[in-house]
Structures are given as C-alpha cells and as structure tokens.
Write an enzyme that holds these catalytic residues in place. Structure first.
Site, PDB file in Angstrom:
ATOM      1  N   GLY A 257      -1.556  -3.622   1.281  1.00 29.21           N
ATOM      2  CA  GLY A 257      -1.612  -4.927   0.643  1.00 29.21           C
ATOM      3  C   GLY A 257      -1.276  -6.024   1.620  1.00 29.21           C
ATOM      4  O   GLY A 257      -1.104  -5.785   2.818  1.00 29.21           O
ATOM      5  N   LYS A 258      -1.179  -7.241   1.078  1.00 27.66           N
ATOM      6  CA  LYS A 258      -0.917  -8.381   1.945  1.00 27.66           C
ATOM      7  C   LYS A 258       0.517  -8.398   2.443  1.00 27.66           C
ATOM      8  O   LYS A 258       0.819  -9.090   3.425  1.00 27.66           O
ATOM      9  CB  LYS A 258      -1.213  -9.685   1.198  1.00 27.66           C
ATOM     10  CG  LYS A 258      -0.400  -9.870  -0.073  1.00 27.66           C
ATOM     11  CD  LYS A 258      -0.825 -11.109  -0.823  1.00 27.66           C
ATOM     12  CE  LYS A 258      -0.039 -11.274  -2.127  1.00 27.66           C
ATOM     13  NZ  LYS A 258      -0.479 -12.460  -2.879  1.00 27.66           N
ATOM     14  N   GLU A 259       1.407  -7.649   1.799  1.00 27.69           N
ATOM     15  CA  GLU A 259       2.810  -7.691   2.182  1.00 27.69           C
ATOM     16  C   GLU A 259       3.365  -6.367   2.652  1.00 27.69           C
ATOM     17  O   GLU A 259       4.424  -6.334   3.282  1.00 27.69           O
ATOM     18  CB  GLU A 259       3.663  -8.165   1.004  1.00 27.69           C
ATOM     19  CG  GLU A 259       3.646  -7.210  -0.169  1.00 27.69           C
ATOM     20  CD  GLU A 259       4.597  -7.613  -1.269  1.00 27.69           C
ATOM     21  OE1 GLU A 259       4.900  -6.762  -2.121  1.00 27.69           O
ATOM     22  OE2 GLU A 259       5.030  -8.776  -1.271  1.00 27.69           O
ATOM     23  N   VAL A 262       2.033   1.392   2.025  1.00 23.58           N
ATOM     24  CA  VAL A 262       2.727   2.411   1.243  1.00 23.58           C
ATOM     25  C   VAL A 262       2.242   3.792   1.680  1.00 23.58           C
ATOM     26  O   VAL A 262       1.035   4.048   1.735  1.00 23.58           O
ATOM     27  CB  VAL A 262       2.486   2.218  -0.269  1.00 23.58           C
ATOM     28  CG1 VAL A 262       3.363   3.178  -1.064  1.00 23.58           C
ATOM     29  CG2 VAL A 262       2.770   0.774  -0.680  1.00 23.58           C
ATOM     30  N   LYS A 282       7.526   2.399   0.964  1.00 22.08           N
ATOM     31  CA  LYS A 282       6.942   1.067   1.060  1.00 22.08           C
ATOM     32  C   LYS A 282       7.490   0.390   2.303  1.00 22.08           C
ATOM     33  O   LYS A 282       8.680   0.070   2.373  1.00 22.08           O
ATOM     34  CB  LYS A 282       7.256   0.251  -0.192  1.00 22.08           C
ATOM     35  CG  LYS A 282       6.496  -1.063  -0.275  1.00 22.08           C
ATOM     36  CD  LYS A 282       6.684  -1.723  -1.632  1.00 22.08           C
ATOM     37  CE  LYS A 282       5.830  -2.984  -1.757  1.00 22.08           C
ATOM     38  NZ  LYS A 282       5.948  -3.612  -3.096  1.00 22.08           N
ATOM     39  N   ASP A 398       3.668 -12.290 -10.183  1.00 29.18           N
ATOM     40  CA  ASP A 398       2.390 -11.839  -9.621  1.00 29.18           C
ATOM     41  C   ASP A 398       1.791 -10.760 -10.517  1.00 29.18           C
ATOM     42  O   ASP A 398       1.209  -9.790 -10.049  1.00 29.18           O
ATOM     43  CB  ASP A 398       2.575 -11.311  -8.197  1.00 29.18           C
ATOM     44  CG  ASP A 398       1.237 -11.085  -7.483  1.00 29.18           C
ATOM     45  OD1 ASP A 398       0.259 -11.762  -7.845  1.00 29.18           O
ATOM     46  OD2 ASP A 398       1.175 -10.227  -6.591  1.00 29.18           O
TER      47      ASP A 398
END
Length: 511
Positions: A257-259, A262, A282, A398
């Site tokens: 993902g953008k952050e 995982v 993560k 979100d």
C-alpha cells in the site's frame, strides 16, 4: 700421372666452387686408379647429395651483397634479406595509409603495423616521416606550461603573467581531468580549448552538486523500504524476531500500500506464550513520498502531539506504527473484529493473520456476496462504526470497501493507523468522508436499506445535523470542530458539552 692429378683437381674445383665465398674443404690429389675406382665414384655422389646446392645456380647473377660485406655468415645474409623485405612492406603500408586517409582532416595511422628493425630506412622519401622514430609527436597535445614562482615569463613586451587569459584558459581545461570519472570532459587539451574562470567554476560546482545528489539518492535507496524490499535495518529487526523465536519463518509479501508492506509469517512464541499460527508483519515504509499528508493525522492527535517532530521521518514512522497498535488495542477491547496485536518493534508491527493457509481474506471490493450476505455486512459495518465512535472514541478516517475484509461470515476492519479521536480538529470531517464511502458502496451493490451519508453520519455520531445541501452540512461540521478546538485550547483535552437541542448527545471523552 702427376699432370692427370692436377687436371682432376682443377675440374673438381670448378664444379664445387661456392658462389657465396670460399669452398668448404679442399680436394686432395688422387691417382688415375683412384679416379677409376667405383668406391670413389660412390663417395663423390654421396658428397654431392649432402651438399644440397641447386644444380642450376648461375654464378654470374648479381648478388645483393656489398663489396665490403662478408658473405660467409649465414646470419648476416638472413638479416640483410629480412631488412629488404621489411623495407618493401613498409613502403606498401604507407601507400595503403595514404590511400585510406585521402584528404580527410582526421587521419588513421598504420604505424603500429610497421616492421621495426634495427637498420635505418635509407630509401624512404624526404616528405614521409616516421613519427615513431621522432622525439616530438604532433598529435600528442602539449600540456600547459607552468608559471614560475616569480609569476611571469618573458621580458619586455613579450612578458606573460600567470593571469594571462590564454594561459588561464588552458590551465582550466587541463584541470577538468580532476573531475569525477563519471563526468565526460572530452579531449579539451587536444582541441586547445580555453575555459574562462567563470565557466570552469560553474562546471566545477555543477559536478560537485551532481555528486552530492547522486550520493543522496543512493543513500536514500539503501536506507528506505520500497515496494517489496526492506532496508538493512528493517531486515535485521525481522531476523532478530526469528532468532528470538517470536516467528518461526517469514514468507513472501501479500499486500502493498501507500504506507506499508505486509508479509506473511509463521508464528512462534513469546515468553512461553503462544503466538498465532499465522501472522501478518506490517512494515511501514520509511519514505514519505507516497503519503506526504501523513503528518496531519498525527500532529493534531493529542495522544502524540507532544512527541511529533517533522524533522525526523523515522520517528514519525515509529509513532505511526505505535498509533495503529493503540487503536487496534482499543478496538479489540470493544469486541470489534480486527487483527490481534502480537508485538511492535520500531516501525514493524506483528499482528494475527486474517485468512487461512497463507491465503488472505478478500476485501469487500473484490468478493462476490449474495444479497443477504451483503445486507448482513452492511449492518455489521454500521454497528462497528458506532462502536468505534462511541466505545473506542475513534474515527477510522480511511474507511472504505478496500479496508474491510470478509472472513468467516463477518466483516473485519484493518488499516487503522490513521484513525483519530473525534476531538481531532478534522475528526468529524473524516467521519463524514467515511460515511460517504460506506453509503456509496453499499448503495452501489444493491443494498436497499443503506442510508445516505447524512443519515449515516447522524446515526454513527449521535448528532442531529440537518441541512438542505452538502455545503451547509459541512459548514455545520466545521463550526462544531471549531468550537471543540477552542474549548480544548482553553481547558485542555476535555471535550465541550453541547446541548442536545442543538447538536444532539455529548461527544465522549477519551478513556
């Protein structure tokens, strides 16, 4: 008899006379009986075969020797013949070189193919010069002359100082060779290029800037987590978890993902306490390029406001991971289906895996559910949003179909690192955005019972905001946030008490 012996001797001398010099051996006189002897005839025949000279040698043919050269040495004869061959080869090579270059300004030299020998080439023409045998090579650039300590050369009108424009220009061109190897400077000295001090300083500064930029990019690449790769520090932390027995094995990446990135892992134990059989690791990315507005979710969060420092990105990432750990702990305490926190190490968060046999649970966006299951999922999401707001004192911030998983017949919430409290300066705006995402999704999949975003917002927050359009609705939300922020600045973290007649039930404080 003696006269016959002399005649035979002269005859043999005329036959065996060597054209290269003196005969190898003199013939001894013999008698007529010896000449008529068959044994002597055989011996003479054998000697003739062993000599090996050709029978058609013409002694009158002119030789290549000089008058004063001793032709008795075979080595000298071989060297003379080799020199003649080399001279002819070099002459032919010069013709080929002249034909190949023609009238071109850039010429190709064949001098490396010349036959080098220790003798002078006396037959070469005056206009052809062998540059290999000369001390000065006209194709080799001259290095700029150094200025003596006195600072000038010459006398009178011909004096030249170290500040001369031509001298400085040539020195600057020669100094370009000291630039970094990756900088292509070319053959400026050979072209007699003259660089002014201003141009040279600009080039020098540009080269240094490019070197520093390249070093920064390389260091950033080495010390940052990419899509499916981790930096050495992160890899070391993961290895330590395996060595300590917290994890038995780390498998591949199953989500990006953008952050964060995982990974799937097999659980071990911590202090004799069992870890879930399947875990999700993560790893929060240490680069902020893809999620630059991350700070607005954390700098105004009163739980982390005093520890926020924008000057240290790694500390922000650690706080981001810690923030998700605390949010998950609140949700788990309230009974909301979410991953169970196992351990937190800096920017690495180990949680329970939502799925089976290394296959992650599907998102609501991807899975195909029946109308009854989708209706059940909607009511589960509505109940979880109310629990999250009223019991956990959190706003997901979100929430969408991409952050809700369907596993074992129920909905699970993930990715709560950006979740904030309702007292956040933009908390109600985030809640309204979540309500809009949830309402649009379930209306799109055909859930007729799904409320619109305004009704869902009031149902989750317990407020009673009414407006004719979205602009008025958002304006009232911002007014409420402003009142909340002013009250917090005056009295601390405690939220204000709103009258139910105006805004509905009170906003709960953080527990």
């Amino acid at each position: 008899m003696d006269q016959l012996g002399i005649t035979v001797k002269e005859k043999t001398d005329s036959v065996w006379k060597s054209p290269w010099g003196a005969p190898n051996k003199a013939m001894s006189p013999c008698s007529l009986a010896d000449v008529m002897s068959e044994q002597l005839a055989k011996q003479l025949q054998l000697d003739e075969e062993n000599v090996g000279f050709p029978s058609n040698v013409d002694v009158n043919e002119p030789l290549i020797t000089g008058d004063n050269i001793d032709t008795a040495s075979d080595l000298m004869l071989a060297q003379m013949m080799q020199m003649e061959f080399d001279r002819e080869f070099d002459t032919q090579l010069r013709r080929e070189e002249k034909k190949f270059n023609g009238e071109s300004k850039v010429s190709v030299s064949f001098e490396n193919y010349r036959m080098v020998h220790p003798y002078d080439d006396s037959d070469s023409s005056e206009d052809e010069v062998d540059w290999q045998d000369t001390c000065h090579d006209p194709y080799r650039p001259d290095k700029p002359t150094t200025t003596p300590k006195k600072g000038f050369v010459g006398k009178g009108k011909n004096i030249t100082t170290k500040h001369d424009e031509v001298v400085c220009g040539r020195k600057n061109t020669a100094r370009m060779d000291n630039f970094a190897p990756e900088v292509q400077v070319g053959d400026g000295v050979g072209m007699d290029l003259k660089l002014s001090n201003q141009v040279f300083n600009a080039l020098k500064q540009h080269c240094y800037s490019e070197q520093r930029r390249s070093a920064r990019l390389h260091e950033k690449k080495e010390h940052s987590t990419a899509e499916q790769a981790v930096d050495p520090k992160t890899r070391l932390l993961m290895y330590k978890m395996v060595n300590a027995g917290t994890l038995e094995a780390i498998n591949g990446c199953f989500s990006t993902g953008k952050e964060s990135v995982v990974f799937h892992a097999k659980g071990g134990s911590i202090d004799d306490q069992a870890v879930p059989e399947e875990c999700a690791i993560k790893v929060f990315k240490t680069t902020l390029n893809e999620f630059k507005n991350r700070d607005k979710y954390i700098k105004d969060d009163y739980r982390f406001k005093d520890r926020f420092s924008k000057l240290n990105p790694r500390k922000i990432i650690r706080m981001w991971a810690e923030k998700e750990m605390h949010n998950l702990a609140r949700m788990q305490k309230a009974g909301i289906p979410c991953p169970e926190v196992v351990i937190l190490k800096k920017h690495i968060l180990v949680m329970s895996f939502i799925g089976e046999k290394q296959v992650p649970a599907q998102k609501l966006k991807e899975i195909k559910l029946s109308s009854e299951d989708m209706k059940q999922a909607y009511y589960q999401v509505l109940h979880m949003m109310q629990q999250l707001y009223q019991e956990c004192n959190l706003v997901h911030a979100d929430l969408s179909e991409y952050n809700m998983l369907w596993h074992n017949g129920k909905v699970w919430l993930i990715d709560v690192s950006q979740s904030v409290e309702p007292t956040h300066p933009h908390g109600l705006e985030f809640l309204f955005r979540d309500c809009r995402n949830v309402s649009l999704f379930f209306q799109k999949v055909g859930v007729s019972e799904a409320m619109n975003e305004y009704e869902l917002f009031n149902a989750v927050s317990g407020l009673n905001i009414t407006a004719d359009n979205e602009g008025e609705f958002i304006a009232q939300i911002e007014a409420l946030e402003k009142m909340n922020e002013d009250h917090i600045q005056k009295r601390g973290k405690k939220a204000p008490s709103y009258h139910s007649d105006d805004w509905g039930p009170l906003m709960k404080n953080s527990g």
